[in-house]
Design an enzyme around this catalytic site. Structure first.
Site, short mmCIF file in Angstrom:
data_model
loop_
_atom_site.label_atom_id
_atom_site.label_comp_id
_atom_site.label_asym_id
_atom_site.label_seq_id
_atom_site.Cartn_x
_atom_site.Cartn_y
_atom_site.Cartn_z
N SER A 91 -30.79 -29.79 -102.09
CA SER A 91 -32.14 -30.13 -101.66
C SER A 91 -32.67 -31.30 -102.49
CB SER A 91 -33.08 -28.93 -101.83
OG SER A 91 -34.39 -29.25 -101.43
N THR A 113 -32.43 -36.53 -84.94
CA THR A 113 -32.56 -37.88 -85.49
C THR A 113 -32.74 -37.82 -87.00
OG1 THR A 113 -33.58 -38.63 -83.44
CG2 THR A 113 -33.91 -40.00 -85.38
N CYS A 170 -40.65 -19.25 -103.37
CA CYS A 170 -40.49 -18.97 -101.95
C CYS A 170 -41.00 -17.59 -101.58
CB CYS A 170 -39.02 -19.09 -101.56
SG CYS A 170 -38.34 -20.74 -101.87
#
Length: 401
Positions: A221, A259, A350
């Site tokens: 990440s 994309t 999280c």
């Protein structure tokens, strides 16, 4: 006690996210121009006209830089994603389904599928494992020892002839334990299983070379190392069986449709190069701050270290300190620190809105009552010794509120 909040703050939650670094911001600056001129760098990288080809070239240059920094053999082993959660999901579903397809082609489609992971993984790994269980895949969850490490012998005992995938994180985001990935991967491969590692917290904090680790897949990440949010990568070793998780236009060589975020990818590459260039020196600096915190905290009444981290230890991440308080819940501590102008975490960011104690601590053998009282301090590039001293002073106030 009166509210001592101020407009200034001290940020000590780098394991949740790192501030955007100067190198990433500078790399993305050309993409922030409004209007058609922006397309000179930010056209759709899949378009055939000149602007699209230019954006594609920028993206592929960044892919080569990321591959080189991570130790991948080939740039096309890097698949850009929206972040580590997508990369983890793609790895778990894609590798298991790819292995299942191989079995069907070999006439072994009736054999059961078995996956092994650890009980202290991020939810981005545990949740897909639960979904796989619902689909009929057998999953074994290895419990770590009390120090937070997954033992090689535990994996050896859990492997069967039906194991197709093992997934163990490179470093734990709560207590900071660094797992023996190379040894675990070797055991998995000897049994004929693929090996994936969630390397999000390890990246930039501890030496990490994909070829030396000998893993088949790894997740990363950008925002954990000072890059932008919304960008990550999945490393897929060449010829690893994989079934695409996101379907659509076939971007990323058919392995991840959608994309691509060229601006974010540029920022990711820049942040990765910056963090690796300074990694040895920075890890030493952070390790010294970590050791100072543990040494100063140990004599205090009402708080204890969750794991025994010896001074100078490289078995744990250099930037994480994890504590357990006596009869003081995580949420209360986080809010008290917030009033004093410090940002810390009760555990994984999280799950910060969950009332349940950390699954990581419970798996390590920490009692439910103790796990409710956890506090994580995580440092990074902009953390100073003055910040550490301010935390220690604030901790004494919080404990005696």
């Amino acid at each position: 006690m009166t509210d001592q909040a101020s407009d200034s703050f001290i940020y000590l939650d780098y394991a949740a996210t790192a501030p955007l670094c100067e190198e990433a911001a500078l790399a993305m600056e050309p993409f922030q121009v409004a209007g058609p001129m922006n397309l000179a760098v930010n056209a759709n990288a899949n378009a055939l006209y000149r602007l699209g080809r230019g954006a594609f070239d920028l993206m592929e240059n960044a892919r080569r830089r990321v591959a080189r920094a991570l130790g991948a053999r080939r740039p096309d082993e890097i698949v850009f994603t929206s972040g580590a959660t997508e990369a983890d999901d793609a790895a778990l579903f894609g590798l298991v389904r790819g292995a299942a397809q191989q079995r069907r082609l070999a006439g072994q489609g009736d054999r059961p599928l078995h996956v092994i992971t650890s009980a202290i993984e991020h939810d981005a790994v545990l949740a897909p494992c639960k979904r796989l269980e619902a689909e009929g895949v057998s999953v074994t969850y290895l419990r770590p020892n009390r120090d937070g490490f997954v033992e090689v012998r535990a994996l050896e005992a859990a492997l069967t002839e039906d194991t197709v995938l093992v997934s163990v994180q490179a470093a734990n985001s709560e207590v900071g334990s660094i797992q023996p990935i190379r040894e675990l991967a070797a055991v998995a491969h000897e049994a004929g299983a693929l090996f994936h590692t969630d390397a999000v917290q390890a990246l930039g904090k501890t030496p990490l070379d994909l070829q030396q680790l000998d893993v088949d897949a790894a997740s990363f990440s950008a925002h954990k190392i000072g890059g932008p949010k919304g960008v990550g990568a999945l490393y897929l070793r060449a010829r690893t069986p994989f079934e695409a998780f996101l379907l659509g236009g076939g971007q990323e060589s058919g392995r991840r449709s959608g994309t691509q975020n060229v601006a974010g990818i540029e920022g990711f590459a820049a942040a990765l190069e910056a963090v690796q260039a300074a990694q040895e020196e920075e890890s030493g600096r952070l390790r010294a701050l970590r050791d100072t915190l543990y040494a100063e905290i140990m004599p205090l009444d009402g708080v204890q270290a969750t794991v025994d981290v010896e001074a100078g230890s490289e078995d744990y991440l250099p930037n994480i300190v994890h504590l357990l308080a006596d009869n003081l819940e995580s949420e209360t501590m986080v809010l008290r620190f917030d009033q004093l102008g410090l940002c810390v975490a009760g555990g994984s960011a999280c799950s910060s809105h969950s009332l349940e104690p950390s699954h990581v601590l419970k798996a390590m053998g920490v009692t439910g009552d103790e796990a409710y009282n956890a506090l994580r301090v995580s440092m990074g590039r902009y953390t100073t010794r003055a910040d550490v001293e301010a935390f220690l002073e604030a901790l004494k106030k919080v404990l005696n509120w």
